[in-house]
Design a protein around this motif. Structure first.
Motif, PDB file in Angstrom:
ATOM      1  N   LEU A 266     -10.150  16.098   1.314  1.00 55.72           N
ATOM      2  CA  LEU A 266      -9.401  15.912   0.068  1.00 55.72           C
ATOM      3  C   LEU A 266      -9.397  14.430  -0.263  1.00 55.72           C
ATOM      4  N   ALA A 267      -9.886  14.089  -1.454  1.00 47.99           N
ATOM      5  CA  ALA A 267      -9.934  12.689  -1.894  1.00 47.99           C
ATOM      6  C   ALA A 267      -9.515  12.636  -3.362  1.00 47.99           C
ATOM      7  N   GLY A 268      -8.417  13.320  -3.671  1.00 51.17           N
ATOM      8  CA  GLY A 268      -7.953  13.436  -5.054  1.00 51.17           C
ATOM      9  C   GLY A 268      -6.871  12.436  -5.424  1.00 51.17           C
ATOM     10  N   GLU A 272      -2.299  13.991  -5.892  1.00 48.79           N
ATOM     11  CA  GLU A 272      -2.984  15.288  -5.966  1.00 48.79           C
ATOM     12  C   GLU A 272      -3.303  15.837  -4.578  1.00 48.79           C
ATOM     13  N   ASN A 273      -3.595  14.976  -3.611  1.00 49.15           N
ATOM     14  CA  ASN A 273      -3.818  15.472  -2.238  1.00 49.15           C
ATOM     15  C   ASN A 273      -2.579  16.195  -1.729  1.00 49.15           C
ATOM     16  N   LEU A 276      -2.089  19.512  -3.558  1.00 46.70           N
ATOM     17  CA  LEU A 276      -3.011  20.569  -3.121  1.00 46.70           C
ATOM     18  C   LEU A 276      -2.593  21.151  -1.775  1.00 46.70           C
ATOM     19  N   LEU A 277      -2.123  20.290  -0.877  1.00 45.87           N
ATOM     20  CA  LEU A 277      -1.673  20.790   0.432  1.00 45.87           C
ATOM     21  C   LEU A 277      -0.452  21.688   0.256  1.00 45.87           C
ATOM     22  N   HIS A 460       0.541  11.418   2.887  1.00 48.58           N
ATOM     23  CA  HIS A 460       0.072  12.169   4.082  1.00 48.58           C
ATOM     24  C   HIS A 460      -0.245  11.154   5.164  1.00 48.58           C
ATOM     25  N   GLN A 475      -8.189  10.014   9.773  1.00 46.24           N
ATOM     26  CA  GLN A 475      -7.774  10.686   8.537  1.00 46.24           C
ATOM     27  C   GLN A 475      -7.973  12.207   8.623  1.00 46.24           C
ATOM     28  N   LEU A 485      -8.087  14.080   5.077  1.00 42.59           N
ATOM     29  CA  LEU A 485      -7.355  13.670   3.873  1.00 42.59           C
ATOM     30  C   LEU A 485      -7.619  12.183   3.694  1.00 42.59           C
ATOM     31  N   GLY A 489      -2.885   8.002   0.484  1.00 46.01           N
ATOM     32  CA  GLY A 489      -1.888   8.879   1.094  1.00 46.01           C
ATOM     33  C   GLY A 489      -1.765   8.645   2.594  1.00 46.01           C
ATOM     34  N   CYS A 490      -2.828   8.119   3.222  1.00 43.91           N
ATOM     35  CA  CYS A 490      -2.803   7.908   4.683  1.00 43.91           C
ATOM     36  C   CYS A 490      -2.052   6.642   5.065  1.00 43.91           C
TER      37      CYS A 490
END
Ligand SMILES: Cc1cc2nc3c(=O)[nH]c(=O)nc-3n(C[C@H](O)[C@H](O)[C@H](O)COP(=O)(O)OP(=O)(O)OC[C@H]3O[C@@H](n4cnc5c(N)ncnc54)[C@H](O)[C@@H]3O)c2cc1C
Ligand code: SF4
Length: 547
Positions: A266-268, A272-273, A276-277, A460, A475, A485, A489-490
């Motif tokens: 996931l790279a949105g 968005e990541n 989606l989760l 995330h 990741q 992910l 987000g990371c």
């Protein structure tokens, strides 16, 4: 199954992953929600931007639906873009590394958390990221962490107003240095030298690094990557073993299709990541995919930002360069980061009213108007700061089931507040900016309102403990072995630096790990290729040629 890896999103992280995986012989399908924005038509975007319209707006606009809450609502409008290239289509191109201390906020200052990786782990990947984006700079930042290679492109020269700021800062003991840019100071990697036209939110020449030009095109050219545009992923489907089997996506016709692969990335983007989760629930993952920690969507971070403008006696020639060329990291390192956030100062080359704004506000006509605009224009200088925000679980992306997007999917809701730590940084930053403006001999000072950067992080977070993090240092989702992910987000903490160079460095590293896992014997191994696929010698594959 016709792909080894499905990547969701063709922005900074997705573009890099597509290239780095495809180049190693892996078959990649990229599902991108937006369209291709034809580089030959960028002038249309420039015109839209000059008319104060969103140049990257796509139809249907309702695909971008979101809601906000909290004392300092974080609006997404103008703070992300859909399409091949993602938000790099719109970004300003400031490409900074984090400082070594940014990875150790808890150990060094007793607040926030530590990252599970250190600056030294990421350093070779930072160098590779700078080569792949084409970063212009010079190592004159005394607060920067050590580098293994020089910048691949020479720095842009300081502007006239940078010189004025530099002299004023010197009297206050503040050091000013170059701001690293992902834009071409000389022709590089098949893209031209920057023309200083100053419409950088839409670069009509390709001199600014955008992922469609720097990565996606090269990924497709390998023959191993295919990009499906107008393909919005609605959810991920898992099997009984808890692995992802398919990404379910839909185009403008609304018809659902499936893309299958061995590994999914996931790279949105950070919002968005997380969305989606949270949308991808199942009996095994009732609270959302990879969300055993309950941290998916939590710890959302951005960079609070304020600008100050000052009227000065002499003309300072603003708006000749559309981007800033000088900054200081002096207040982003060390200091009392246990009490207040780090902050960066960016010395603006475009401040004060434009000729158009002066004219409209004047109410004058004819020769009188011309004289007035001539007399008034170019007498303002500006400074902008970006401050660090701590990760707080209450700052969160959740689903809003009452608001749905064009495909009928619940919209993301972003709750956002800043606290004492961020306020203390803003207060000190305002005081520092005020002192600089006084040293410049400001005749009038106008502080701007609080705003927030187009940087989204933390949803995330990375860690080694599945109870307190969502992904591991590669990741990779702790709970879903074939799911990665990628992106901001990371981030465990946000630092004061813009995030994208770190996003790109992490993506290169993750691609290396995925390739090492998937590549059958005989295919080039990640280690042989080196970080970013380029040899240790900077620029050896991608020449910087003076234009
Ligand atoms: C105005 C502005 C200025 C900025 N300036 C800077 C700067 O100077 N320096 C800096 O470091 N950063 C800057 N940024 C931030 C930078 O653009 C982002 O950090 C970076 O682009 C994030 O990369 P990403 O790949 O995670 O997400 P993005 O680049 O946003 O790409 C995500 C892609 O995924 C697609 N996508 C999302 N959801 C789905 C889905 N469900 N299905 C399919 N596709 C999907 C999107 O359409 C998008 O194309 C700026 C951002 C903005 C908006
Ligand atoms: S100033 Fe340079 S980077 Fe900015 S839009 Fe013009 S050519 Fe592109």
């Amino acid at each position: 199954m016709d792909a080894d890896v499905v990547v969701v999103g063709a922005g900074a992280a997705g573009g890099v992953l597509a290239l780095e995986l495809a180049r190693r012989g892996l078959r990649v399908t990229v599902l991108e929600s937006g369209p291709r924005h034809d580089p030959a038509k960028r002038w249309d975007g420039v015109r839209r931007w000059l008319r104060h319209e969103n140049p990257w707006e796509r139809t249907p606009k309702t695909l971008d639906r979101y809601t906000v809450g909290g004392p300092q609502p974080y609006q997404l409008e103008g703070r992300r873009a859909r399409g091949v290239g993602g938000s790099t289509l719109h970004w300003e191109g400031y490409a900074l590394r984090l400082h070594a201390s940014d990875f150790m906020l808890r150990s060094l200052h007793g607040v926030g958390d530590d990252w599970p990786i250190r600056y030294d782990d990421l350093e070779p990947y930072y160098a590779a990221a700078e080569r792949s984006l084409g970063v212009a700079g010079t190592a004159d930042d005394p607060w920067a962490s050590p580098r293994s290679a020089p910048y691949p492109l020479p720095a842009f020269p300081f502007s006239h107003s940078d010189g004025l700021f530099s002299r004023a800062c010197r009297t206050l003991g503040i050091g000013l240095h170059h701001l690293p840019q992902a834009r071409n100071s000389v022709a590089y990697d098949g893209r031209p030298q920057c023309r200083a036209c100053g419409t950088c939110f839409v670069c009509p020449t390709g001199a600014k690094a955008t992922a469609d030009l720097t990565h996606v095109a090269a990924a497709e050219a390998t023959g191993n990557a295919r990009v499906v545009t107008e393909a919005t992923v609605k959810r991920l489907v898992t099997d009984d073993a808890g692995e992802v089997r398919a990404a379910v996506y839909a185009g403008p016709d609304g018809v659902e299709r499936r893309a299958e692969a061995r590994v999914f990335v996931l790279a949105g983007g950070a919002v968005e990541n997380a969305r989606l989760l949270l949308l991808s629930t199942s009996r095994r993952f009732p609270a959302g995919l990879a969300n055993g920690s309950g941290l998916v969507g939590k710890c959302f971070m951005t960079h609070p930002s304020v600008t100050i403008q000052a009227r000065v006696r002499d003309r300072v020639h603003p708006y000749r360069i559309g981007f800033s060329t000088a900054m200081t990291r002096q207040f982003a390192v060390g200091g009392d980061r246990g009490r207040r956030g780090a902050f960066l100062l960016e010395f603006l080359n475009a401040a004060g009213p434009t000729p158009e704004q002066i004219a409209v506000a004047s109410g004058r006509w004819g020769a009188d108007l011309r004289e007035h605009v001539r007399a008034e224009f170019g007498r303002w200088m500006g400074i902008r700061i970006y401050a660090e925000e701590l990760p707080e679980r209450t700052n969160a992306v959740t689903l809003n089931p009452r608001v749905r997007d064009a495909l009928g999917v619940p919209a993301p809701h972003i709750h956002h507040a800043i606290g004492a730590y961020e306020r203390a940084a803003l207060e000190e930053a305002r005081e520092v900016m005020g002192r600089i403006m006084t040293a410049l001999g400001a005749l009038e000072v106008k502080p701007g309102p609080l705003s927030f950067a187009g940087h989204q992080m933390g949803t995330h977070r990375m860690g080694t403990d599945p109870r307190t993090s969502v992904v591991d240092p590669d990741q990779r989702a702790h709970e879903v072995p074939n799911l990665y992910l990628a992106g901001g987000g990371c981030f465990v903490t946000g630092s004061a630096s813009p995030p994208t160079l770190t996003i790109v460095a992490l993506a290169i590293r993750t691609a290396e790990r995925i390739a090492a896992r998937l590549a059958p014997p005989g295919r080039p191994s990640a280690r042989a290729a080196g970080p970013g696929g380029t040899p240790a010698e900077p620029g050896a594959q991608r020449d910087a040629t003076p234009a």
